[in-house]
Design an enzyme around this catalytic site. Structure first.
Site, PDB file in Angstrom:
ATOM      1  N   HIS A 161       6.633   5.761   7.467  1.00  0.00           N
ATOM      2  CA  HIS A 161       7.556   6.718   6.832  1.00  0.00           C
ATOM      3  C   HIS A 161       8.542   6.028   5.886  1.00  0.00           C
ATOM      4  O   HIS A 161       9.188   6.690   5.070  1.00  0.00           O
ATOM      5  CB  HIS A 161       8.314   7.492   7.904  1.00  0.00           C
ATOM      6  CG  HIS A 161       8.760   8.857   7.471  1.00  0.00           C
ATOM      7  ND1 HIS A 161       8.830   9.243   6.144  1.00  0.00           N
ATOM      8  CD2 HIS A 161       9.173   9.943   8.198  1.00  0.00           C
ATOM      9  CE1 HIS A 161       9.267  10.494   6.073  1.00  0.00           C
ATOM     10  NE2 HIS A 161       9.473  10.937   7.293  1.00  0.00           N
ATOM     11  N   ASP A 371     -10.780  19.153   1.261  1.00  0.00           N
ATOM     12  CA  ASP A 371     -12.214  19.356   1.479  1.00  0.00           C
ATOM     13  C   ASP A 371     -12.918  18.029   1.205  1.00  0.00           C
ATOM     14  O   ASP A 371     -12.976  17.562   0.069  1.00  0.00           O
ATOM     15  CB  ASP A 371     -12.723  20.454   0.545  1.00  0.00           C
ATOM     16  CG  ASP A 371     -14.198  20.774   0.765  1.00  0.00           C
ATOM     17  OD1 ASP A 371     -14.878  20.025   1.507  1.00  0.00           O
ATOM     18  OD2 ASP A 371     -14.677  21.757   0.184  1.00  0.00           O
TER      19      ASP A 371
END
Length: 436
Positions: A161, A371
């Site tokens: 992070h 996808d």
């Protein structure tokens, strides 16, 4: 339910021989997160044809994707100074990211999404567990675990992070899915130009000694974790109700939903009305400064406010939502710039906890555009990183306009919310209805 078998684990570097950049400086938004957990998000796919997943193809496409994101293939670098302080940066040394291939034949898609509460198996679908951001000096900044299920696939990503925020995280994952589908380039290139302060008086931002014991000593309390689905119609009703009660049209869908969740959680914590209710929300600097589309790194911070329990519980949804709206609006460009400059002059790292309710992430992230060639994901889940009581992670729902809220609460509070009619009515709509 069976366990998870790790088939292989390897380090994947960039496909190109030399990184186009050698070093990337860290801004205050990056540095302040060094003591926290990494971002952990995973997306679930259904595999109705039970075809074999091409693991070598995923590795190759990941390597090619890193060509566009060279800092993620590196490590954190640090420089110790004579006064006991340390400065950090991103060393684009192509040390590589971790890629783990696992199989869980005894676990199905329904085992993950059907239970009311997030099952304990989900955190096991992530790699690099339990490694705080500051350990990115010796550990990969990205760890991917691809787990083949009995009838599906789970792609989990653990990301340091201090290197990226949620926007950059999904930018990277979206890009990897594009390359895997056969694209020769990515639709949005990252911008590595540093447009936020990374120096003080011409020198690097120096941090005092990291209080690493704060991370190690943090004990996560028992929590129940559940995803509450709010359909497009439910979100619209909450927004209309909040704006109607407040006599305005400024309250957004997320602000109305945040108010609903905040009031419900406090009501179920059996607030007496005599105390103060804290609220924290991730505020983005990207549109406020503004930063270019594709800016790479962190550009958000947790902003805090509070109101009395009595006002929160007694004055209704519209009043609370309007307070949130005004709070968000108060974080102007000048406010953000002052926050950054003040922090650079007097660094203070963000610790765990310290709030009773926190809205994180965004329903605008492109979760369902990932996808990889076998269709869009059907759900998103997170690992154990950053889980604390009162944390709410919001995502877009699978159907347009809806919002999913992954909520982490003490068991007694969660069960009280599930028995709270006012709360439950907001998402008992249509095919996503829940029953008590």
């Amino acid at each position: 339910m069976s366990g998870i078998d790790v088939i292989s684990s390897s380090i994947i570097g960039m496909a190109s021989d030399a990184p186009p950049i050698s070093r990337l400086e860290l801004s205050p938004f990056d540095l302040r997160l060094l003591l926290l957990d990494p971002i952990q998000r995973g997306i679930l796919f259904r595999n109705p044809k039970f075809h074999k997943i091409d693991i070598p193809r995923l590795k190759t496409s990941l390597s090619r994707t890193l060509d566009f994101f060279p800092p993620l293939a590196g490590r954190l670098g640090s420089t110790a100074h004579g006064d006991g302080t340390t400065s950090f940066f991103m060393d684009c040394n192509n040390a590589g990211v971790e890629f783990t291939h696992a199989v869980a034949d005894g676990i199905s898609v329904s085992d993950i999404i059907d239970p009311n509460y997030i099952p304990e198996i989900v955190p096991s679908l992530f790699t690099l567990n339990g490694i705080p951001n500051y350990e990115g000096v010796s550990n990969p900044l990205i760890g991917v675990q691809v787990t083949e299920l009995a009838d599906g696939l789970f792609i989990a990503c653990t990301a340091n992070h201090a290197a990226i925020d949620g926007v950059s995280f999904w930018h990277f994952l979206n890009s990897w899915s594009e390359i895997t589908r056969g694209c020769t380039t990515i639709s949005k290139r990252p911008v590595f130009e540093r447009l936020l302060p990374t120096t003080v008086d011409g020198g690097p931002i120096r941090l005092p000694p990291l209080e690493k014991n704060l991370w190690r000593s943090f004990a996560r309390p028992p929590l129940l974790e559940r995803v509450f689905h709010f359909s497009k119609e439910s979100v619209a009703k909450l927004k209309a109700k909040a704006n109607g009660e407040a006599g305005t049209n400024r309250i957004s869908s997320l602000q109305a939903l945040s108010a609903h969740l905040w009031r419900s959680s406090m009501r179920c914590r059996q607030g007496t009305g005599g105390g103060e209710a804290g609220f924290m929300m991730s505020v983005s600097a990207r549109a406020r400064i503004p930063l270019p589309d594709g800016y790479f790194g962190n550009a958000a911070y947790g902003a805090r406010t509070a109101i009395s329990e009595a006002e929160l519980l007694q004055k209704g949804l519209g009043n609370t939502a309007l307070k949130i709206n005004e709070f968000v609006a108060s974080h102007t460009k000048e406010c953000v710039e002052k926050f950054v400059s003040d922090w650079a002059e007097n660094p203070k790292l963000h610790g765990k906890g310290g709030y009773s309710f926190f809205i994180s992430s965004s329903p605008r992230h492109n979760v369902y555009g990932n996808d990889f060639g076998w269709g869009k994901p059907i759900a998103v889940r997170r690992g154990n990183g950053q889980k604390v009581d009162g944390m709410v992670t919001v995502y877009p729902a699978a159907e347009a306009g809806g919002i999913d809220a992954e909520v982490f609460l003490a068991p007694e509070v969660m069960r009280a919310m599930e028995a709270d009619q006012e709360f439950m009515e907001a998402f008992t709509i249509g095919e996503y209805a829940y029953s008590l």
